[in-house]
Design a protein around this motif. Structure first.
Motif, short mmCIF file in Angstrom:
data_model
loop_
_atom_site.label_atom_id
_atom_site.label_comp_id
_atom_site.label_asym_id
_atom_site.label_seq_id
_atom_site.Cartn_x
_atom_site.Cartn_y
_atom_site.Cartn_z
N GLN A 176 39.85 47.09 63.39
CA GLN A 176 40.95 47.69 64.14
C GLN A 176 40.69 47.51 65.62
O GLN A 176 39.70 48.01 66.15
N ALA A 177 41.60 46.80 66.26
CA ALA A 177 41.54 46.60 67.70
C ALA A 177 42.37 47.69 68.38
O ALA A 177 43.27 48.27 67.76
N PRO A 178 42.10 47.99 69.64
CA PRO A 178 42.84 49.04 70.34
C PRO A 178 44.34 48.80 70.29
O PRO A 178 44.81 47.68 70.57
N GLY A 179 45.08 49.82 69.90
CA GLY A 179 46.54 49.73 69.87
C GLY A 179 47.09 48.96 68.69
O GLY A 179 48.31 48.75 68.61
N GLN A 180 46.22 48.54 67.78
CA GLN A 180 46.68 47.77 66.62
C GLN A 180 46.34 48.49 65.33
O GLN A 180 45.48 49.39 65.31
N GLU A 181 47.01 48.10 64.26
CA GLU A 181 46.73 48.68 62.97
C GLU A 181 45.46 48.07 62.39
O GLU A 181 45.06 46.97 62.73
N ARG A 182 44.84 48.86 61.50
CA ARG A 182 43.66 48.35 60.81
C ARG A 182 44.07 47.23 59.88
O ARG A 182 45.07 47.34 59.16
N GLU A 183 43.32 46.12 59.90
CA GLU A 183 43.65 44.99 59.04
C GLU A 183 42.45 44.60 58.18
O GLU A 183 41.29 44.74 58.58
N LEU A 184 42.76 44.11 57.00
CA LEU A 184 41.74 43.61 56.09
C LEU A 184 41.27 42.24 56.59
O LEU A 184 42.08 41.34 56.76
N VAL A 185 39.98 42.12 56.82
CA VAL A 185 39.40 40.87 57.30
C VAL A 185 38.91 40.01 56.14
O VAL A 185 39.19 38.82 56.06
N ALA A 186 38.15 40.63 55.23
CA ALA A 186 37.57 39.87 54.12
C ALA A 186 37.29 40.82 52.97
O ALA A 186 37.00 42.01 53.18
N ARG A 187 37.35 40.29 51.77
CA ARG A 187 37.11 41.07 50.55
C ARG A 187 36.28 40.24 49.59
O ARG A 187 36.49 39.03 49.45
N ILE A 188 35.35 40.92 48.92
CA ILE A 188 34.65 40.30 47.81
C ILE A 188 34.79 41.23 46.62
O ILE A 188 34.47 42.42 46.70
N ALA A 189 35.31 40.67 45.54
CA ALA A 189 35.47 41.45 44.31
C ALA A 189 34.21 41.34 43.46
O ALA A 189 33.39 40.44 43.65
N SER A 190 34.09 42.26 42.50
CA SER A 190 32.92 42.23 41.62
C SER A 190 32.89 40.96 40.78
O SER A 190 31.84 40.60 40.25
N THR A 191 34.01 40.26 40.69
CA THR A 191 34.07 38.97 39.99
C THR A 191 33.48 37.84 40.84
O THR A 191 33.27 36.74 40.34
N GLY A 192 33.28 38.11 42.12
CA GLY A 192 32.79 37.10 43.04
C GLY A 192 33.88 36.44 43.86
O GLY A 192 33.58 35.71 44.81
N ILE A 193 35.11 36.73 43.52
CA ILE A 193 36.23 36.14 44.26
C ILE A 193 36.30 36.74 45.66
O ILE A 193 36.16 37.95 45.83
N THR A 194 36.49 35.88 46.65
CA THR A 194 36.58 36.32 48.03
C THR A 194 37.95 35.98 48.61
O THR A 194 38.60 35.01 48.19
#
Length: 116
Positions: free
Chosen positions: A39-57
């Motif tokens: 989350q940058a100042p004045g901006q909404e929180r955004e998803l940058v990266a995800r790793i699932a338990s399956t290994g998928i990113t």
């Protein structure tokens, strides 16, 4: 109450690298996915990266080819290697875990500042 503890933030120059780490204060079972948000100042929180338990990113388009998420689901730890940093990457970075039944946990955030 489980807390997620981030480390590794700080100041970097454009083109530099930082590595973020996150670990829980106590054992968290049945993690479905581990994420990094920012989350940058004045901006909404955004998803940058995800790793699932399956290994998928998954990555937001703006960091593809520069950031790499990895995780150790046995240790319940997640990492974010950030290369070729840009001033636009400046934000507070949060780790986030979601269990298979929907319970979520957030870290307190770690500041990443990239100077030009």
């Amino acid at each position: 109450q489980v807390r997620l503890v981030e480390s590794g933030g700080g100041l970097a120059q454009a083109g530099g690298s930082l590595r973020l780490s996150c670990a829980p204060s106590e054992t968290v079972f049945a993690i479905a996915a581990m994420d990094w948000y920012r989350q940058a100042p004045g901006q909404e929180r955004e998803l940058v990266a995800r790793i699932a338990s399956t290994g998928i990113t998954n990555y937001v388009d703006s960091v593809k080819g520069r950031f790499t998420i990895s995780g150790d689901f046995g240790k319940r730890e997640v990492y974010l290697q950030m290369n070729d940093l840009r001033p636009g990457d400046t934000a507070v970075y949060y780790c986030h875990y979601r269990q298979h039944w929907g319970t979520e946990y957030w870290g307190q955030g770690t500041q990443v500042t990239v100077s030009s």
